[in-house]
Design a protein around this motif. Sequence first.
Motif, PDB file in Angstrom:
ATOM      1  N   ASP A  21       0.868  -1.176   0.000  1.00 28.23           N
ATOM      2  CA  ASP A  21       0.000   0.000   0.000  1.00 28.23           C
ATOM      3  C   ASP A  21       0.906   1.228   0.000  1.00 28.23           C
ATOM      4  O   ASP A  21       1.808   1.334   0.835  1.00 28.23           O
ATOM      5  CB  ASP A  21      -0.886   0.051   1.241  1.00 28.23           C
ATOM      6  CG  ASP A  21      -1.940  -1.048   1.263  1.00 28.23           C
ATOM      7  OD1 ASP A  21      -2.302  -1.549   0.187  1.00 28.23           O
ATOM      8  OD2 ASP A  21      -2.387  -1.406   2.364  1.00 28.23           O
ATOM      9  N   LEU A  22       0.646   2.149  -0.933  1.00 29.74           N
ATOM     10  CA  LEU A  22       1.525   3.313  -1.045  1.00 29.74           C
ATOM     11  C   LEU A  22       0.779   4.460  -1.711  1.00 29.74           C
ATOM     12  O   LEU A  22       0.039   4.253  -2.675  1.00 29.74           O
ATOM     13  CB  LEU A  22       2.769   2.946  -1.872  1.00 29.74           C
ATOM     14  CG  LEU A  22       3.886   3.967  -1.963  1.00 29.74           C
ATOM     15  CD1 LEU A  22       4.453   4.278  -0.582  1.00 29.74           C
ATOM     16  CD2 LEU A  22       4.990   3.455  -2.894  1.00 29.74           C
ATOM     17  N   ASP A  23       0.991   5.674  -1.197  1.00 30.06           N
ATOM     18  CA  ASP A  23       0.435   6.887  -1.798  1.00 30.06           C
ATOM     19  C   ASP A  23       1.570   7.870  -2.049  1.00 30.06           C
ATOM     20  O   ASP A  23       2.414   8.096  -1.171  1.00 30.06           O
ATOM     21  CB  ASP A  23      -0.597   7.534  -0.867  1.00 30.06           C
ATOM     22  CG  ASP A  23      -1.848   6.681  -0.709  1.00 30.06           C
ATOM     23  OD1 ASP A  23      -2.631   6.626  -1.662  1.00 30.06           O
ATOM     24  OD2 ASP A  23      -2.015   6.070   0.363  1.00 30.06           O
ATOM     25  N   ILE A  24       1.564   8.459  -3.241  1.00 30.52           N
ATOM     26  CA  ILE A  24       2.529   9.495  -3.608  1.00 30.52           C
ATOM     27  C   ILE A  24       1.733  10.761  -3.915  1.00 30.52           C
ATOM     28  O   ILE A  24       0.813  10.737  -4.745  1.00 30.52           O
ATOM     29  CB  ILE A  24       3.365   9.101  -4.839  1.00 30.52           C
ATOM     30  CG1 ILE A  24       4.023   7.718  -4.658  1.00 30.52           C
ATOM     31  CG2 ILE A  24       4.401  10.182  -5.148  1.00 30.52           C
ATOM     32  CD1 ILE A  24       5.051   7.644  -3.571  1.00 30.52           C
ATOM     33  N   ALA A  25       2.089  11.870  -3.283  1.00 30.52           N
ATOM     34  CA  ALA A  25       1.377  13.122  -3.486  1.00 30.52           C
ATOM     35  C   ALA A  25       1.986  13.919  -4.638  1.00 30.52           C
ATOM     36  O   ALA A  25       3.170  13.756  -4.970  1.00 30.52           O
ATOM     37  CB  ALA A  25       1.409  13.953  -2.207  1.00 30.52           C
ATOM     38  N   GLN A  26       1.172  14.764  -5.250  1.00 24.02           N
ATOM     39  CA  GLN A  26       1.640  15.663  -6.306  1.00 24.02           C
ATOM     40  C   GLN A  26       2.785  16.536  -5.779  1.00 24.02           C
ATOM     41  O   GLN A  26       2.700  17.106  -4.697  1.00 24.02           O
ATOM     42  CB  GLN A  26       0.485  16.556  -6.770  1.00 24.02           C
ATOM     43  CG  GLN A  26       0.881  17.612  -7.789  1.00 24.02           C
ATOM     44  CD  GLN A  26       1.311  17.017  -9.110  1.00 24.02           C
ATOM     45  OE1 GLN A  26       0.687  16.080  -9.590  1.00 24.02           O
ATOM     46  NE2 GLN A  26       2.374  17.546  -9.694  1.00 24.02           N
ATOM     47  N   GLY A  27       3.880  16.597  -6.542  1.00 22.40           N
ATOM     48  CA  GLY A  27       5.005  17.448  -6.183  1.00 22.40           C
ATOM     49  C   GLY A  27       5.976  16.845  -5.191  1.00 22.40           C
ATOM     50  O   GLY A  27       6.977  17.470  -4.837  1.00 22.40           O
ATOM     51  N   GLU A  28       5.719  15.620  -4.734  1.00 24.16           N
ATOM     52  CA  GLU A  28       6.639  14.950  -3.805  1.00 24.16           C
ATOM     53  C   GLU A  28       7.861  14.422  -4.542  1.00 24.16           C
ATOM     54  O   GLU A  28       7.779  14.013  -5.698  1.00 24.16           O
ATOM     55  CB  GLU A  28       5.949  13.761  -3.130  1.00 24.16           C
ATOM     56  CG  GLU A  28       5.481  14.002  -1.735  1.00 24.16           C
ATOM     57  CD  GLU A  28       5.184  12.719  -0.984  1.00 24.16           C
ATOM     58  OE1 GLU A  28       5.678  12.578   0.140  1.00 24.16           O
ATOM     59  OE2 GLU A  28       4.460  11.857  -1.514  1.00 24.16           O
TER      60      GLU A  28
END
Length: 217
Positions: A21-28
Amino acid sequence: MIRLREITKSFGTLQVLKGIDLDIAQGEIVSIVGPSGAGKTTLLQIMGTLDCPDAGTVAIEGTVISSMKEKELSAFRNRKIGFVFQFHQLLPEFTALENVMIPAFIAGASSKEATARATELLRFMGLSDRATHKPNELSGGEKQRVAVARALVNRPSVILADEPSGSLDTHNKEELHQLFFQLRVEFGQTFVIVTHDEGLATITDRTIHMVDGLVRK
């Protein structure tokens, strides 16, 4: 911006990913680290739609990738995802400018549009005077900056990089790492970077540690 849920992947009897499970945010700017065999590159390839998980879902900007047919997926990949590899993967018969233009042509851009965008990016990379040079006439650092420009040419949502500085000397490595942050400032660019470079991992916004096919909490 990128959302992975319950991603598993096996090769034969070897389970490489065990429910990610993984989330990447915009601009990270995110680094993924871990020992060899931890599943880092496999996860990056699934995130980049180059490979399919056995189970789980991948969504990029709200689009669930598993619902796409191959032709649609290829077009999506070309528009939304840029790739940078350890070895630049430039085509030796083409100039730096032509190498940067190739993804734009695949996306249907006109020669005028592709040339303008590629020229702009090479200028940003400090490579205007190298635009007509072929890869064998460029240094290692220059080749990798051309590869980054190529990854950016279609204004992708995310750049996925697999050991991007692994073949560079210390000076060029540091320049490349700073370039990623400049691109975030200039273009709001998101990066997910698989790396063994501890120096790079320590300066990214977030470091994801993988061990035995799992994200270590």
